[in-house]
Design an enzyme around this catalytic site. Structure first.
Site, mmCIF file in Angstrom:
data_model
loop_
_atom_site.group_PDB
_atom_site.id
_atom_site.type_symbol
_atom_site.label_atom_id
_atom_site.label_comp_id
_atom_site.label_asym_id
_atom_site.label_seq_id
_atom_site.Cartn_x
_atom_site.Cartn_y
_atom_site.Cartn_z
ATOM 1 N N GLY A 142 -13.448 73.869 -2.205
ATOM 2 C CA GLY A 142 -13.513 72.507 -1.639
ATOM 3 C C GLY A 142 -12.667 72.061 -0.504
ATOM 4 N N LEU A 180 -27.418 68.029 3.056
ATOM 5 C CA LEU A 180 -28.574 68.099 2.292
ATOM 6 C C LEU A 180 -28.299 67.114 1.009
ATOM 7 C CD1 LEU A 180 -31.645 69.162 2.131
ATOM 8 C CD2 LEU A 180 -30.391 71.159 0.310
ATOM 9 N N HIS A 185 -26.287 72.887 -6.677
ATOM 10 C CA HIS A 185 -25.523 74.137 -6.234
ATOM 11 C C HIS A 185 -25.772 75.369 -7.349
ATOM 12 C CE1 HIS A 185 -21.322 75.710 -4.442
ATOM 13 N NE2 HIS A 185 -21.974 76.587 -5.250
ATOM 14 N N GLU A 247 -24.045 81.879 -2.921
ATOM 15 C CA GLU A 247 -24.251 80.425 -3.264
ATOM 16 C C GLU A 247 -25.198 79.745 -2.387
ATOM 17 O OE1 GLU A 247 -20.445 78.375 -3.309
ATOM 18 O OE2 GLU A 247 -19.292 80.035 -4.530
ATOM 19 N N GLU A 259 -23.024 80.449 1.548
ATOM 20 C CA GLU A 259 -21.979 81.382 1.464
ATOM 21 C C GLU A 259 -22.017 82.368 0.529
ATOM 22 O OE1 GLU A 259 -18.214 79.367 -0.526
ATOM 23 O OE2 GLU A 259 -18.832 78.509 1.356
ATOM 24 N N ARG A 263 -15.705 88.447 -3.934
ATOM 25 C CA ARG A 263 -14.487 88.576 -4.913
ATOM 26 C C ARG A 263 -15.107 87.890 -6.279
ATOM 27 N NH1 ARG A 263 -13.492 83.306 -5.472
ATOM 28 N NH2 ARG A 263 -13.656 81.960 -3.638
ATOM 29 N N VAL A 266 -13.809 81.875 -10.087
ATOM 30 C CA VAL A 266 -13.330 81.405 -11.237
ATOM 31 C C VAL A 266 -14.224 80.982 -12.447
ATOM 32 C CG1 VAL A 266 -11.998 78.999 -11.932
ATOM 33 C CG2 VAL A 266 -11.903 79.915 -9.773
#
Length: 1014
Positions: A142, A180, A185, A247, A259, A263, A266
């Site tokens: 974020g 958008l 998400h 994502e 994106e 890796r 979380v």
């Protein structure tokens, strides 16, 4: 063994997974994380230092001693391609994708371009159209994101994103995405190119996820399949390995790539709960090359809630919930001190149920059980959030947090409050935040991102005009201490014909930065501070890094005007510091060594013998790694003389005295009383080989030191092409043609140079045709020959007063530095005695250590023999030259100017005529297993003794010698290819420049263990 290069909850997660697999672990921790749970779970823990310890690649990898792999967790170094490369360079497996994939997917713009090329929709921003989302290229979590709805807000949003991204990721680049609204998400979890599942991460507060649901609810089958297919195609396109996430933003039936995160995420835990795949265990098994089954299962629904701290403090109560379907991942425990330096994630509450309703009910129940006291958290916010219908929510669902007001720009403690400002302290620095409206915090509050005041303000103080002519008191004090001008001391030095330490270094270096200039003698227990500052500046040693011939060196000088240039505690520390720097950076050292040795007057220490001093060891270790130059004027005794004697070359000013002990030490040893000038004068130290070069003044000494260094320094800014004549030295200027033969004599006329600046000049090489007399018994001046052969002004002879039968010199040919050895026919007829062999062997070591090619000019009847010679340990000393020559690793060329007889000639050829890169002779060359006259006398003794008439016997002997000369002359030797050619002496430079291949240069470290001091 596995290094876990992270902290907090993710470090605990990885350490536990490794322990389950029987993998031993190493943890790293910052000073303020010493009590973190992850420190106690590892087999070994290594402390990190500095302002950004977890981002310090060198420090983190230094902790990986004995490890085979590194797990980066998330954040910090997890998407750092250079970190992954550094792991590979050290033979460590990076638990994650390749550096190339990290570079591609870690750049959000490049990842979007890749997705678009695969036909995956992206939200392209149309120039000039609003609304848009400004995003950081290297963003995440974020950070570095701003939605812009009005044109007048665009510039400020871009600058804010850049500043935040630069602080968080070290990269301030941003890009635009079409905004958008009312989108969801959705993320797709990958292992390699296989899809494990998906999750909904739409519940976000200020673009940071707070709740995740798996699998993503309310997606029809076709849309879910399209999301999975697009993710798999992207992974296949880059050959993805390991765990990763793609994502998307989803609006209705349309989806858009945002994106890819190469890796661990979380929110990986919420996917684990429904898929049955332990993603961290999978990562480790893949890294260790084990068999992995990551086929996902369909196991109901799961919800993850991020429990974040919103202030710092000590956890007086930390009681996580439990029960069926409840999992809590955390690094916290009762009594743990929670700081505000890092991300605020305190725990992840993950619940599972056979369907989403059950999972949400369990989440509400678990939140009700969670008890945390001692710090403020978002638990109440999460409890309130789950009272609402969150299924199918969009990213703008959470909008009821206070929108107006000044938020804390950083985490810290409130130390002052006024009507228009709040002062925050973080990491021992205070930050003034301008506010308006009602102040909502009090002194002593620890804040994160919460509101400071009801009105909007600015986070910096107004800039006040600055008077650049004003010197503040703190700076004035510093400037005063750096005023090292001592007129009376300098006047005494000048009166004696010398220069001050600082004058010598200023003359040597075009630029110089001093280390430890503010140090004073360690005598505070016996002398006032003001006196020490005045009388012992720099503790008697000026030391630092300077520039000589355009290249960095370490320069240091004992100051004889300060306590007679003795070695004190602080200047030993300075030497240690600079010697370490020379070793790390491969910097030559120039040492002005005048001084009296150890200093017994220092009191500020607890030493007894002082024999644990490391300076002599550290300086000696530099031998063979970097050029070491010693300069001495006046008196140099004891420890100063040891450092001087460690140097590769010693330049001494006329009148200098050098001794391992001064008058006091000699008298103390019961050896009598002597004046300083009677100990080691130059008429002793030059013939015995201690001193290499004698000069008339310190000014000349500095000039010679600079010239000596130039032979070992690459030309500034020059990279000669491989294979060129000058590739190990100085390139030929393009404006100057190479010497050529066009039906006439060989000529070489080019600009003069004595350094490595790129231009050179030499004498008319036709002079070499007459350098060796036609009379084979006539001596000649070999130094004049060398001056003619080498570039004009480029010859620097070493140890000219010792071992005089061999000349050892540094020279240049076509600008390229070389070592040169030559027999001197005026000394013992060119025969090699023990001293000459020692000098030559040591010179060859010097050239070999620093990659200087060697040219040998041979004119020797052989080694010295006889009873007197054997008393000098000839057998050992002469073979030292043979052994050294035979083990050279630098290019070596042989030029026989006249005599090349026996083992002495083989020594001058580095062991054999077939060893050098070229072995050539001038027309005057003559070869044989021993001297021709001696060979005839020994070989034909019986025949000669049988001739009774002395005149006839002499005539017969002369005929035999003449025949032997014809047999051994250079042309005949070349006819059986024992040498490569017999050449016109004027052609010698062309052979050297063409056939003497450049030596491969070393980037660091040593080639030889050391250079023999003798």
């Amino acid at each position: 063994m596995l290094l876990v290069a992270n902290r907090g909850e993710v470090a605990v997660r990885v350490l536990r997974a490794a322990a389950d697999l029987g993998i031993r672990t190493v943890a790293v921790y910052a000073e303020d994380d010493a009590a973190s749970l992850h420190v106690t779970l590892a087999d070994r823990a290594v402390a990190l230092r500095g302002p950004s310890p977890y981002l310090d690649v060198d420090q983190v990898l230094a902790a990986a001693d004995g490890c085979q792999a590194v797990h980066p967790g998330w954040g910090f170094l997890a998407e750092n391609a250079e970190f992954a490369r550094a792991c590979q360079a050290r033979g460590l497996t990076f638990v994650g994708p390749s550096p190339e994939v990290l570079e591609l997917l870690g750049d959000k713009r490049r990842a979007r371009e890749l997705a678009a090329s695969l036909g995956i929709p992206v939200l392209d921003a149309v120039p000039g159209e609003l609304p848009v989302m400004v995003k950081a290229v290297a963003g995440g979590g974020g950070k570095g994101m701003r939605a812009v709805h009005r044109a007048e807000d665009l510039d400020s949003a871009v600058e804010a994103c850049r500043a935040e991204a630069l602080a968080a990721f070290g990269n301030g680049d941003v890009y635009f995405e079409r905004l958008l609204p009312s989108a969801r998400h959705i993320e797709v979890q990958l292992v390699g190119t296989a899809v494990i599942g998906d999750r909904d991460c739409s519940l976000q507060l200020r673009h940071q996820k707070v709740v995740e649901i798996a699998p993503a609810p309310l997606l029809d089958l076709a849309l879910r399949k399209a999301l999975h297919t697009a993710a798999a195609s992207l992974a296949s396109a880059v050959g993805y390995t390991g765990v990763g996430t793609v994502e998307y933003l989803v609006a209705g039936d349309a989806f858009y790539f945002m994106e890819a995160n190469p890796r661990l995420q979380v929110e990986h835990t919420v996917t684990e709960m429904v898929s049955g795949v332990d993603l961290v265990r999978t990562q480790l098994l893949l890294a260790w090359g084990g068999d992995v089954d990551y086929t996902p299962l369909d196991r109901g629904s799961a919800v993850q809630l991020r429990v974040n701290q919103t202030s710092g403090g000590t956890l007086s109560v930390f009681q996580p919930p439990s029960g069926p379907g409840v999992r809590v991942d955390t690094h916290a425990y009762p009594g743990y001190r929670v700081g505000t330096r890092y991300d605020g994630l305190l725990a992840k509450l993950v619940v599972h149920g056979e369907d989403l309703d059950v999972a949400l009910n369990r989440a509400r129940r678990a939140l009700g059980e969670f008890r945390i006291d001692g710090v403020s958290t978002n638990l109440e916010f999460l409890r309130t959030l789950l009272t609402r219908d969150v299924v199918g929510a969009t990213t703008d669902f959470i909008t009821d947090e206070p929108a107006d007001g000044m938020r804390a720009p950083l985490a810290g403690t409130v130390v002052a409050v006024s009507a228009d400002s709040v002062v925050l302290e973080a990491m021992k620095m205070q930050h003034v935040v301008r506010v308006s409206g009602d102040v909502l915090v009090s002194v002593g509050d620890t804040v994160g991102a919460q509101l400071l005041a009801s009105g909007v303000g600015e986070s910096t103080e107004d800039a006040a005009p600055v008077d650049l002519s004003v010197v503040r008191p703190d700076l004035a004090e510093v400037l005063a201490r750096h005023d090292f001008d001592r007129p009376s001391s300098a006047a005494r030095r000048h009166a004696s014909g010398g220069r001050t330490a600082r004058e010598n270094i200023a003359d040597l270096c075009t630029e110089f930065v001093e280390y430890g200039g503010l140090a004073i003698a360690a005598q505070r227990a016996r002398r006032p501070l003001a006196e020490l500052i005045e009388r012992t500046p720099a503790d008697g040693m000026v030391a630092g890094v300077g520039v000589v011939n355009g290249q960095r060196i370490v320069a240091m000088s004992y100051d004889y005007a300060v306590l007679a240039g003795t070695q004190g505690l602080r200047n030993h520390q300075k030497k240690d510091r600079l010697f370490a720097l020379a070793q790390q950076e491969n910097l030559p050292v120039v040492l002005f060594a005048e001084g009296g040795g150890g200093r017994p007057g220092d009191t500020d220490h607890s030493m007894v013998s002082g024999l644990d001093c490391g300076s002599f060891h550290a300086f000696a270790q530099l031998s063979g790694q970097v050029p070491l130059v010693g300069v001495v004027a006046g008196r140099c005794f004891a420890g100063n003389a040891v450092l001087l004697g460690t140097c590769d070359v010693i330049i001494a000013v006329e009148g200098a005295n050098i001794g391992m002990g001064g008058p006091a030490m000699i008298e103390g040893g019961g050896l009598g009383r002597f004046r300083p000038e009677d100990i080691g004068p130059l008429d002793v130290q030059v013939p015995n080989g201690v001193v290499d070069i004698v000069v008339a003044s310190e000014e000349e000494a500095v000039t010679v030191a600079r010239k000596y260094l130039s032979y070992f320094q690459a030309p500034a800014g020059s990279q000669p092409p491989a294979g060129s004549h000058a590739s190990a030295g100085v390139p030929r200027p393009s404006a100057q043609p190479s010497p050529t033969r066009e039906g006439g004599p060989l000529e070489s006329i080019v600009p003069d140079s004595t350094d490595n600046s790129g231009s050179w000049k030499c004498a008319d090489q036709r002079l070499l045709r007459h350098a060796v007399p036609e009379n084979r018994l006539r001596a000649y001046d070999v130094r004049a020959l060398i001056d003619t052969l080498a570039d004009t002004g480029s010859v620097l002879e070493l140890r000219g007063g010792f071992g005089k039968g061999i000349v050892t010199a540094l020279v240049r040919v076509e600008g390229r530095p070389l070592g040169l050895i030559a027999n001197d026919p005026t000394v013992l007829g060119g025969a090699i005695d023990a001293d000459a062999a020692d000098k030559c062997a040591r010179f060859l070591q010097l050239c070999d250590a620093f990659d200087l090619p060697v040219v040998s000019l041979c004119d020797t009847p052989g080694f010295m023999v006889g009873p007197d010679a054997e008393r000098t340990a000839t057998v050992r000393h002469l073979t030292r030259m043979v052994v050294t020559g035979a083990n050279l690793t630098v290019p070596f060329g042989l030029v026989v100017t006249r005599k090349a007889y026996g083992l002495g000639a083989q020594a001058m050829a580095a062991g054999s005529l077939k060893v050098p890169q070229f072995a050539i002779s001038w027309p005057t060359g003559e070869f044989g297993p021993m001297g021709l006259e001696g060979a005839v006398k020994l070989g034909f003794k019986r025949e000669l003794d049988a001739v009774e008439d002395p005149a006839e016997r002499q005539q017969r002997y002369d005929q035999m010698v003449a025949a032997a000369y014809e047999h051994g002359k250079a042309l005949n030797v070349a006819s059986v290819f024992e040498i490569d050619d017999v050449i016109d002496p004027a052609d010698t430079r062309r052979w050297i420049a063409t056939a003497l291949a450049p030596s491969a240069s070393r980037s660091h470290g040593k080639k030889r263990p050391f250079i023999d001091t003798w």
